[in-house]
Motif scaffolding. Sequence first.
Motif, PDB file in Angstrom:
ATOM      1  N   UNK A 324       0.811  -1.231   0.000  1.00  0.00           N
ATOM      2  CA  UNK A 324       0.000   0.000   0.000  1.00  0.00           C
ATOM      3  C   UNK A 324       0.838   1.272   0.000  1.00  0.00           C
ATOM      4  N   UNK A 325       2.093   1.177  -0.362  1.00  0.00           N
ATOM      5  CA  UNK A 325       2.968   2.359  -0.406  1.00  0.00           C
ATOM      6  C   UNK A 325       3.300   2.717  -1.856  1.00  0.00           C
ATOM      7  N   UNK A 326       3.293   4.013  -2.120  1.00  0.00           N
ATOM      8  CA  UNK A 326       3.854   4.543  -3.357  1.00  0.00           C
ATOM      9  C   UNK A 326       5.236   5.084  -3.029  1.00  0.00           C
ATOM     10  N   UNK A 327       6.254   4.481  -3.625  1.00  0.00           N
ATOM     11  CA  UNK A 327       7.631   4.862  -3.338  1.00  0.00           C
ATOM     12  C   UNK A 327       8.276   5.480  -4.572  1.00  0.00           C
ATOM     13  N   UNK A 328       9.038   6.532  -4.326  1.00  0.00           N
ATOM     14  CA  UNK A 328       9.769   7.230  -5.391  1.00  0.00           C
ATOM     15  C   UNK A 328      11.254   7.052  -5.116  1.00  0.00           C
ATOM     16  N   UNK A 329      11.993   6.574  -6.141  1.00  0.00           N
ATOM     17  CA  UNK A 329      13.408   6.238  -5.994  1.00  0.00           C
ATOM     18  C   UNK A 329      14.247   7.074  -6.955  1.00  0.00           C
ATOM     19  N   UNK A 330      15.488   7.320  -6.547  1.00  0.00           N
ATOM     20  CA  UNK A 330      16.468   7.965  -7.420  1.00  0.00           C
ATOM     21  C   UNK A 330      17.152   6.892  -8.263  1.00  0.00           C
ATOM     22  N   UNK A 331      17.176   7.105  -9.559  1.00  0.00           N
ATOM     23  CA  UNK A 331      17.736   6.104 -10.469  1.00  0.00           C
ATOM     24  C   UNK A 331      19.255   6.030 -10.358  1.00  0.00           C
ATOM     25  N   UNK A 332      19.919   7.161 -10.148  1.00  0.00           N
ATOM     26  CA  UNK A 332      21.381   7.184 -10.150  1.00  0.00           C
ATOM     27  C   UNK A 332      21.964   6.630  -8.849  1.00  0.00           C
TER      28      UNK A 332
END
Length: 442
Positions: A324-332
């Motif tokens: 139930x989490x929306x997670x945003x990640x850094x690609x680099x």
Amino acid sequence: MPRTTTLECPGCPPLRALTFDELGLIKVTEARSKQGGVPKMVERWGDPDASKCVLAASMDDRKFDPLLAVARKNGTIEVLNPLNGDLHFSVSNVSESGVQPREDAVSGLHLFAKQNLELASRSCTLLTCTTKGNASIRSYEVTKSAADVTSTGSSRTWNVCAGGDILCSKVDGSESYSLFGGKRVEMNVWDLENCAKIWTAKSPPKNSLGIFTPTWFTSATYLSKDDHRKFVAGTNSHEVRLYDISAQRRPVITVNFRETPIKAVAEDLDGYTIYIGNGSGDLASVDMRTGKLLGCFLGKCSGSIRSIARHPEFPVIASCGLDSYLRVWNVKTRELLSAVFLKQHLTNVIFDSNFADEETKVTLPAADRLHEEEHIAPGTPCEDDGETLPVKKKKSKEKKRSKKEAKAESGNKEVSEENGGKKSKSKKSSKRLKRENLDDEL
């Protein structure tokens, strides 16, 4: 009580993401620069209903008049406005044979992009595919009244598999080819203009122990939007396979990742990196040119990952799943930028590429700022305020030197005065001694 950890997330760039869950809700999450880049849920569309679970979603995110298509569990396909959630029209995907939606649910959906739209009407073309392999392409036209929906053109329907279940499908960037695969169904590529199969994969041989791996594809995507010949597919046997239809029918490269099924696959903009998520919540990036695992993303999700989306501009990806989490990640750096709890089990996530943060100020380039500073004299009145702003002037070296010299001279004067006072005192004392000596002699 479950164990929880507090993470200091640095925030993410201005973005807008749409998530879909098992109760049929569509939630809009936005991150703005004024809020420090912390994403928050700003809108929720729909009422919770398990029969309206979102199975697939597709968006045509053009600047003017964007469209969002959603396939639900009850067999209906809705076309919405992704800016405010208004419903344009809704159609039923029930086949003519009368098969119930629960027995033949929608497994793939694609909304074709249209460049030229008339002002008086809106038209869209949808590609749908069910688990039994019933694929269809239909065009719809909506007049000013949203209830009046008419089907335009000839609808094409065909079957993409003789047996098994279709679990994944993907349309290439030119929208001319599509691939299908699933349980007991090998990956196959179809020409959408002629509705003809042009390529079918061949299952890999038995391993060293003589064990044959059953065919079970869970997700697939094209390696590049410009090339329909290379695509990547994830399997239930925790494998990621690269296929090249111009080279051979069997996989060119096979990568094993952990020990749980691959549930989501997404491609990067560079054309050779992919992002994979499995059933145990592991997220990683792989270079498909060599099959090398570039690294896993920091932090582990507590549930199965069901969808991964790559932002078209910023170097970030979003993942969602059963935790139930929306997670945003850094690609680099592969670090977690932010996480938003959305209460329901999530099935899909889509980025809105045309989202613009209105609160960000437009800044001039450094060269222009220097050019303006040269022409503006210090202390000149501004046009907007009509008042002169105080300007700090830098002290010149000559003034500093003059001050230092003045201090030195004043110090010398004080010293000389002190010395003069001492000399006068010594003279007076000598005169007294002389007078005393004279008196004694007399």
